[in-house]
Design an enzyme around this catalytic site. Sequence first.
Site, short mmCIF file in Angstrom:
data_model
loop_
_atom_site.label_atom_id
_atom_site.label_comp_id
_atom_site.label_asym_id
_atom_site.label_seq_id
_atom_site.Cartn_x
_atom_site.Cartn_y
_atom_site.Cartn_z
N HIS A 143 0.83 -1.19 0.00
CA HIS A 143 0.00 0.00 0.00
C HIS A 143 0.87 1.25 0.00
O HIS A 143 1.92 1.31 0.65
CB HIS A 143 -0.92 0.02 1.22
CG HIS A 143 -2.08 0.94 1.07
ND1 HIS A 143 -1.97 2.31 1.16
CD2 HIS A 143 -3.39 0.69 0.79
CE1 HIS A 143 -3.15 2.87 0.96
NE2 HIS A 143 -4.03 1.91 0.73
N HIS A 144 0.42 2.27 -0.74
CA HIS A 144 1.18 3.51 -0.86
C HIS A 144 1.33 4.21 0.49
O HIS A 144 2.27 4.99 0.70
CB HIS A 144 0.47 4.45 -1.85
CG HIS A 144 1.41 5.21 -2.72
ND1 HIS A 144 2.62 5.69 -2.28
CD2 HIS A 144 1.32 5.60 -4.02
CE1 HIS A 144 3.23 6.34 -3.26
NE2 HIS A 144 2.47 6.29 -4.32
N ALA A 145 0.43 3.94 1.44
CA ALA A 145 0.57 4.53 2.77
C ALA A 145 1.78 3.99 3.51
O ALA A 145 2.27 4.60 4.46
CB ALA A 145 -0.69 4.26 3.61
N ASN A 317 6.13 7.91 3.02
CA ASN A 317 6.29 8.68 1.79
C ASN A 317 6.98 10.02 2.05
O ASN A 317 6.63 10.74 2.98
CB ASN A 317 4.92 8.93 1.16
CG ASN A 317 4.32 7.64 0.62
OD1 ASN A 317 4.63 7.23 -0.46
ND2 ASN A 317 3.49 6.98 1.43
#
Length: 466
Positions: A143-145, A317
Amino acid sequence: MKRTIEVMANADRLSGLDASFLSFERQGAHMHVGSVLVFEGTPPAYDDLVEHVESRLHLVPRYRQRLAFPPFGAGRPVWVDDRHFNTRYHVRHSALPAPGDDDQLRRLAGRLFSQRLDRAKPLWELWLVEGVGDRFAVICKTHHALVDGISGVDIVTVLFDLDPDPSPGDPPPRWTPRPAPARAALFADALVERVEAPLQVAREVVAHPERTGLGAGRAVAGLAALAAAGVAGAPPSPLNVRIGPHRRFAWVETELAVLKAIKDAHGGTVNDAVLTVVAGALRAHLFRHCRDPEGMELKAMVPLSVRADAERGALGNRVAAMYAPLPVGVADPSERFRFVHAAMAGLKESGQAVGAQAITRLAGVAAPTVLDQAARLQARQRFFNLTVTNVPGPQFPLYVLGRRLRAFYPQVPLVLNTALGIAVMSYDGRVFFGLLGDYDAMADLDLFAGDLGAAIAELAPATIHV
């Protein structure tokens, strides 16, 4: 006696940017990044791969953690140890039916990338895929999180080996999950941090007014440049339609030397070459959809890493973004390159990336309700036509259990109203383009892959074999 209590931010709480990826995940948009990794040789036994992954998990502790949400949406989620963690849930096993070709592998990847990750579990999956001719594959989803593209490269070098027969390392330490915080503690901690975060920003302004003033001036200028790009919006295109949950995946690859020869011949960068060939492929795509690209400029959202060298390998990120014009209306490929090169130089001078980074910092003090509203706004607005991300990977071979990694096809998620995402990864002397398309809107994704290959060939110097 007067006592001073200083509340520290919860290091396990998602940043505002990370939490925004959770908010964006709605109406068919899945916010995981991924890749299709193709290895030479016979596949390892599933049990051996599970054991191998388990031996490295202590190096990436987030992979054993799940999200915990404060009650009543009082704050952003926090990472907590998953006491039910089971490696075999995350490392999965599949096989292609005969003949086991690349088309079948691409279809399987499209189906797996269509499935949303379970938020009650740690947000990653690995699929061991057998029967890929004389090779095997590993399909990855995170997941990008949890991770962005730049830090993801570092994680790959942690999970994989640098030579086919590495020396045995120390046994991994025993993992004991920490108790998850109670709902009341999550609620109280979120309320305290919501109050404390703006105060920490204010203290920084008071303590370093000269530094903050200079930074604020650059940030304001950058925000103005970013706002101007956003207000201008992106033109309508066949790429910008309502998307569903299903995906197609395709890829194109070339030698890194080809893109370097292109940039040397035209006087620019490898990234200029990437954006130029994408523009050429989009031009052909528009013609195929009976759209005249004359005079048209599409816009690509180009993520940029703002991670410091000291932070490399950390999860979460650290990205900003620029809106790059793609001159699909320019017929001559060399002229397209010159346009892209000049435009990218101008964007860097305009400070768009600084403005995007300022928004990222502001998201760190935003309430979850603000992030949700931003997600709804993003669903209604169209600031760009597609995402193009270009990540430099390791220029040396990687191995898993003695098998050499031959191909690294990356995947970037689709946001709402955007039917195509292009991820680019360089690895071991080659460049791999991973193309993710909405299943219905990009039914001709394989043809678009052919357009991209043709755009590379038409731009490459005549002395270079593509």
